[in-house]
Design a protein around this motif. Structure first.
Motif, PDB file in Angstrom:
ATOM      1  N   GLN A 221      -2.298  19.000   2.578  1.00 13.55           N
ATOM      2  CA  GLN A 221      -1.075  18.040   1.822  1.00 13.55           C
ATOM      3  C   GLN A 221       0.123  18.661   1.201  1.00 13.55           C
ATOM      4  O   GLN A 221       0.069  19.982   0.755  1.00 13.55           O
ATOM      5  CB  GLN A 221      -1.796  17.302   0.634  1.00 13.55           C
ATOM      6  N   VAL A 222       1.137  18.041   1.030  1.00 17.11           N
ATOM      7  CA  VAL A 222       2.455  18.611   0.574  1.00 17.11           C
ATOM      8  C   VAL A 222       2.064  18.598  -1.059  1.00 17.11           C
ATOM      9  O   VAL A 222       1.711  17.547  -1.667  1.00 17.11           O
ATOM     10  CB  VAL A 222       3.527  17.602   0.673  1.00 17.11           C
ATOM     11  N   ASN A 223       2.463  19.647  -1.479  1.00 15.00           N
ATOM     12  CA  ASN A 223       2.051  20.056  -3.148  1.00 15.00           C
ATOM     13  C   ASN A 223       3.430  20.942  -3.468  1.00 15.00           C
ATOM     14  O   ASN A 223       3.720  22.177  -3.337  1.00 15.00           O
ATOM     15  CB  ASN A 223       0.830  20.900  -3.156  1.00 15.00           C
TER      16      ASN A 223
END
Length: 443
Positions: A221-223
């Motif tokens: 996921q984008v974090n």
């Protein structure tokens, strides 16, 4: 005390190499994490060596195996402040497979004693023992009271050694105002002349933990709040920071002396000229080059437990060494470089020290060197590391580095410290006991 007839006992020059070999053969590796053999066996050896000549030293352990030995020699003039002569019994670990010889065999090869601790600092421990034993056997007293100390744990900040002794047994150092220990008094060649570098300053130390907190999550996921990213960026900024040159009085006086001996120009505003003077010191440039500025070296990183999991926390460690008077500045800069997403926590911190290259004790050290090596010069310098003098400073004791060693011109003395194939010439040990004896008798 009645002095024995001359020639009925070995002299310090006779004994020093054997004492050093015995100490080198005792593994006192300090891993800094509470493991390791400790100093007890070496401390017991020191105790026996002192008791054999009739002294009654004090022995104490801070935790099982972490042993210290202290003895006081009464001086001829007991109205004068006492001098502390101290060394440490622990050594940094050694990986035997990297060495030419067994690092704990104490072998003599080509006139040199090889082993972990040969220069850091069982050479000085042996010199101290040899000189004290000879003085007592001959019925001689030092010029003033001398507190002779063999500490544990210097290689991990002295928590079980000098730090503990200063806090819990300050009476052992009653009346002392000055101290002598590592790392100074060794020779270098400059412009065809021999000079001895006396340590009159040492950088402060700050082992610091950087902690980044973020949002844990799946690695796919984008974090935008990734603890590892925040920490890595902070560590990179700190490791790459170009600290400016700052010449303290000690370093300036050293470089001026190097300029006089080498014929090179000294221009404090020209980094190139300064670098040339440092390079003129040969292998010792490794010591001196690190005293021109503050330093901050990333040394450890830890984060995560699985390839596809973004951790919520990442930590790193930096080793900072700061110049005298620069403690607040390095804190300010590091805080700025770490950034808002990373906090700094202290692991171990200690002060920087700097004293003038003058006074009765300095004059006596210089005179003792000159008596054994006529025509030699003495210059002050700053140590980039730290010593147990930091702990003694808490009692108002002014410390100097003075382990007198006359070394070959091509000796990589700086490279021996914590290095592979550490070794010291036997001739240097014999020179050292002659100088040390003169110092104690006249200081």
């Amino acid at each position: 005390m009645t002095a024995p007839a001359p020639g009925t006992f070995p002299t310090a020059e006779d004994e020093v190499a054997g004492l050093c070999q015995d100490l080198l053969r005792i593994d006192t590796s300090n891993y800094g994490d509470g493991t390791g053999p400790g100093e007890r066996v070496a401390a017991e050896y020191v105790m026996r060596s002192l008791e054999e000549v009739g002294l009654a030293p004090t022995y104490f352990e801070t935790t099982p195996g972490r042993a210290n030995v202290v003895v006081r020699l009464e001086g001829r003039d007991r109205t004068r402040p006492a001098l502390v002569l101290h060394g440490h019994l622990d050594v940094v670990p050694a990986e035997a497979s990297d060495w030419t010889v067994d690092p704990f065999a104490g072998e003599e090869v080509d006139g040199q004693l090889w082993g972990r601790g040969a220069v850091d600092m069982k050479d000085m421990d042996a010199m101290m023992l040899a000189v004290v034993r000879q003085m007592v056997r001959e019925g001689r007293s030092p010029a003033r009271d001398v507190v002779v100390a063999f500490f544990a744990d210097e290689e991990a900040g002295g928590v079980h050694g000098a730090q503990w002794a200063v806090k819990h047994k300050p009476e052992l150092f009653e009346g002392a105002t000055e101290a002598v220990s590592e790392v100074g008094g060794f020779s270098v060649e400059l412009g065809g002349r021999r000079a001895y570098l006396l340590q009159t300053a040492e950088k402060g130390i700050g082992w610091l933990r950087l902690v980044a907190d973020g949002r844990a999550g799946h690695g796919s996921q984008v974090n935008v709040d990734n603890a590892v990213t925040n920490l890595a960026a902070a560590m990179a900024r700190i490791g790459a920071h170009p600290w400016p040159t700052v010449l303290t009085p000690t370093v300036r006086q050293l470089l001026e002396g190097v300029a006089d001996l080498s014929g090179l120009p000294f221009d404090p505003e020209d980094d190139g000229a300064i670098d040339a003077l440092v390079d003129a010191l040969g292998p010792t440039a490794k010591f001196v080059g690190a005293t021109l500025k503050n330093t901050s070296a990333p040394t450890q990183l830890e984060a995560g437990y699985k390839a596809n999991v973004i951790p919520g926390t990442a930590t790193g460690v930096i080793d900072t060494r700061f110049l005298p008077g620069q403690g607040d500045e390095i804190t300010r800069v590091l805080t700025e470089l770490a950034g808002e997403h990373v906090r700094i926590e202290p692991i171990h911190q200690d002060r920087a020290l700097e004293v003038p290259f003058e006074g009765t004790l300095v004059d006596t050290m210089v005179a003792a060197l000159g008596a054994e090596d006529p025509g030699a010069l003495a210059l002050p310098y700053m140590l980039s590391g730290g010593t147990d003098n930091k702990s003694l400073a808490r009692l108002g004791i002014t410390g100097y580095g003075f382990v007198p060693l006359q070394l070959p011109a091509d000796a990589d003395f700086a490279g021996m410290f914590h290095g592979v194939d550490e070794r010291v010439p036997v001739s240097a040990l014999k020179f050292g006991v002659r100088v040390l004896d003169r110092l104690l008798m006249t200081a």
